[in-house]
Design a protein around this motif. Structure first.
Motif, PDB file in Angstrom:
ATOM      1  N   TYR A  24       0.543  -7.680  -5.754  1.00  0.00           N
ATOM      2  CA  TYR A  24      -0.736  -7.307  -5.140  1.00  0.00           C
ATOM      3  C   TYR A  24      -1.634  -8.525  -4.936  1.00  0.00           C
ATOM      4  CZ  TYR A  24       0.723  -2.592  -6.443  1.00  0.00           C
ATOM      5  OH  TYR A  24       1.424  -1.426  -6.588  1.00  0.00           O
TER       6      TYR A  24
ATOM      7  N   THR B 214       0.834  -1.208   0.000  1.00  0.00           N
ATOM      8  CA  THR B 214       0.000   0.000   0.000  1.00  0.00           C
ATOM      9  C   THR B 214       0.865   1.253   0.000  1.00  0.00           C
ATOM     10  OG1 THR B 214      -0.190  -0.175   2.425  1.00  0.00           O
ATOM     11  CG2 THR B 214      -1.938  -1.150   1.095  1.00  0.00           C
TER      12      THR B 214
ATOM     13  N   ASN C 272      -3.389   2.572   2.486  1.00  0.00           N
ATOM     14  CA  ASN C 272      -2.494   3.076   3.534  1.00  0.00           C
ATOM     15  C   ASN C 272      -3.254   3.273   4.833  1.00  0.00           C
ATOM     16  OD1 ASN C 272      -0.396   3.195   1.699  1.00  0.00           O
ATOM     17  ND2 ASN C 272      -0.612   5.387   1.318  1.00  0.00           N
TER      18      ASN C 272
ATOM     19  N   SER D 188      -4.275   2.845  -3.416  1.00  0.00           N
ATOM     20  CA  SER D 188      -3.123   2.719  -2.519  1.00  0.00           C
ATOM     21  C   SER D 188      -3.256   3.668  -1.339  1.00  0.00           C
ATOM     22  CB  SER D 188      -1.819   2.986  -3.280  1.00  0.00           C
ATOM     23  OG  SER D 188      -1.738   4.325  -3.727  1.00  0.00           O
TER      24      SER D 188
ATOM     25  N   SER E 254       3.725   1.298  -2.580  1.00  0.00           N
ATOM     26  CA  SER E 254       3.248   1.627  -3.922  1.00  0.00           C
ATOM     27  C   SER E 254       2.996   3.119  -4.053  1.00  0.00           C
ATOM     28  CB  SER E 254       1.958   0.852  -4.220  1.00  0.00           C
ATOM     29  OG  SER E 254       2.207  -0.530  -4.286  1.00  0.00           O
TER      30      SER E 254
ATOM     31  N   MET F 211      -6.095  -1.973  -6.986  1.00  0.00           N
ATOM     32  CA  MET F 211      -4.734  -1.682  -7.433  1.00  0.00           C
ATOM     33  C   MET F 211      -4.308  -2.625  -8.549  1.00  0.00           C
ATOM     34  SD  MET F 211      -3.047  -0.968  -3.681  1.00  0.00           S
ATOM     35  CE  MET F 211      -1.352  -0.840  -4.233  1.00  0.00           C
TER      36      MET F 211
END
Length: 460
Positions: free
Chosen positions: A437, A267, A363, A359, A270, A329
């Protein structure tokens, strides 16, 4: 409370059970008893104090990210300024700050309990003067050898360390029910620095005639000084912020710490990796596009989506939001590959914007999982919950995960550089990221959501 008076002592309902009591109060802006889980204390005083500390923290972290990612947009202008670096060398200049920043995050986490959250915010803000002034000096000298410029770029990693200390500090101020949104907001303020630096630096360096690249560093110096002053005037140190080395060792022994750190590479790694590489990706893949007008959009939408990922996780659980983020993603990556085959920049841009949004939300959701996981899994020998130990080890996990995840900011640009150098295309790197992913999705599901799993009945 004035600056150098006796420390502020807040007395919640049950002082004996509160976190942070000390026998000998220290001088300065120290709060020696802090219990945000006490509803009466939180309503009467805690919320106000927590918010007063949150906003200067956000501003300081915003500047940390801005300085950390300065080179992501500066490298695009180096050829026009007379520098003859290769594409691979420019990717190195983009990647090195992330490598250093990730490495600094663990010691920055320990700095909060050692020196105090307020004190370390002041120091870490002032340290940003080194990379800002270094960049301002050397980008005006095209004869600077690459090794020296790489060293200057590496100092920008100091801004990356700010994230860990800021998040660790703020995590102690807020109760569990508000922690996801508070941490998401604090992190989003920092993440927004990537978008701001990529938007404003190209404008500032071309004001007037010619290209004045040293302004990319000079423009941040007065703001850095302002951040230090605001932290000095408004913030407090919490005695309760005790994510000690012992707690970090304990957290490092917990398998969940490394599972979450792995997910955070997917996360945050990226987000920061694509954010750092995006301007150079556009410049090298679609040279007809003006990077200054476009590149900031990815980091912008990713930053804005982060607190909403944390807020949604407060409602439905971070694991479900994280799984959905990895699905989106992966879809964004596959769409970007299709856009490259079609030669469509608009399609490519929209695909990456979807990737940035997912992403950013991931997070927030991944960070929200940390206190929930440790709260559910931290027990004594009789199986009873240990909330104080859970908070301390969760704070230590935040520092570890933030450090491990930030290495994605190094791996992503280097992945693109290797893919371009060996295959002449970004596509192999993108397929690799997509496969990663899928692995992250399966790990999240297996560890936290599968039926019959140890945490499947909890809203992690």
């Amino acid at each position: 409370m004035t600056l150098e008076t006796r420390p502020e002592v807040v007395t919640p309902r049950d002082q004996a059970s509160a976190v942070g009591t000390v026998e000998a109060p220290r001088r300065g802006r120290w709060i020696d008893v802090w219990d945000p889980e006490d509803g009466a204390f939180w309503a009467a005083k805690g919320r106000r104090v927590a918010r007063r500390n949150l906003w200067p923290s956000i501003f300081a972290e915003f500047l940390g990210f801005s300085v950390w990612q300065l080179w992501s947009i500066v490298v695009v202008s180096l050829p026009a300024a007379g520098f003859g670096y290769t594409t691979d060398q420019m990717f190195w200049l983009v990647a090195l700050p992330s490598l250093v920043g990730a490495t600094l995050r663990l010691p920055y986490t320990f700095a909060v309990p050692k020196f105090g959250g307020r004190n370390w915010t002041i120091v870490s803000a002032l340290l940003l003067l080194i990379p800002a002034s270094g960049l301002a000096y050397f980008v005006s000298r095209p004869d600077t050898p690459f090794w020296l410029m790489a060293l200057v770029a590496a100092t920008a990693g100091a801004g990356g360390g700010n994230f860990a200390s800021s998040m660790t500090n703020i995590s102690f101020f807020f109760p569990e029910r508000d922690k996801g949104f508070a941490l998401g907001l604090n992190a989003a303020g920092g993440n927004l620095g990537v978008a701001v630096v990529q938007f404003f630096v190209p404008i500032v360096i071309v004001i007037g005639a010619g290209l004045t690249l040293n302004r990319a560093g000079l423009m941040w110096i007065p703001l850095i000084l302002l951040a230090a002053v605001l932290a000095w005037r408004l913030m407090d140190n919490l005695t309760a912020a005790t994510s000690s080395f012992k707690a970090s060792i304990a957290a490092a022994k917990r398998p969940h710490t490394w599972v979450i750190s792995f997910l955070y590479i997917g996360t945050f790694g990226s987000f920061i990796g694509f954010g750092a590489a995006f301007p150079l990706l556009i410049k090298t893949t679609f040279p007809e596009i003006t990077v200054a007008h476009i590149a900031f959009l990815g980091a912008l939408v990713g930053s804005v989506s982060r607190p909403f990922g944390g807020k949604l996780s407060d409602v439905v659980g971070g694991a479900w939001v994280t799984v959905c983020a990895f699905v989106v993603m992966g879809a964004g990556i596959l769409s970007a590959i299709a856009a490259l085959h079609a030669g469509s920049f608009t399609w490519f841009l929209l695909s990456f914007l979807v990737l940035f949004v997912a992403s950013g939300a991931g997070n927030g959701s991944t960070y929200r999982m940390i206190p929930a996981v440790f709260r559910q899994t931290t027990r004594d020998l009789d199986g009873k919950p240990e909330p104080i130990r859970a908070r301390r080890e969760a704070a230590a996990c935040i520092g570890i995960a933030s450090a491990v995840g930030a290495y994605g900011g190094f791996l992503v640009p280097r992945g693109f550089a290797m893919s371009t150098g060996q295959y002449g295309s970004l596509v192999p790197a993108l397929y690799t990221f997509c496969g990663f992913y899928v692995v992250c999705l399966l790990v999240t599901y297996f560890c936290y959501l599968r039926r019959g799993g140890p945490l499947s009945q909890e809203r992690v």
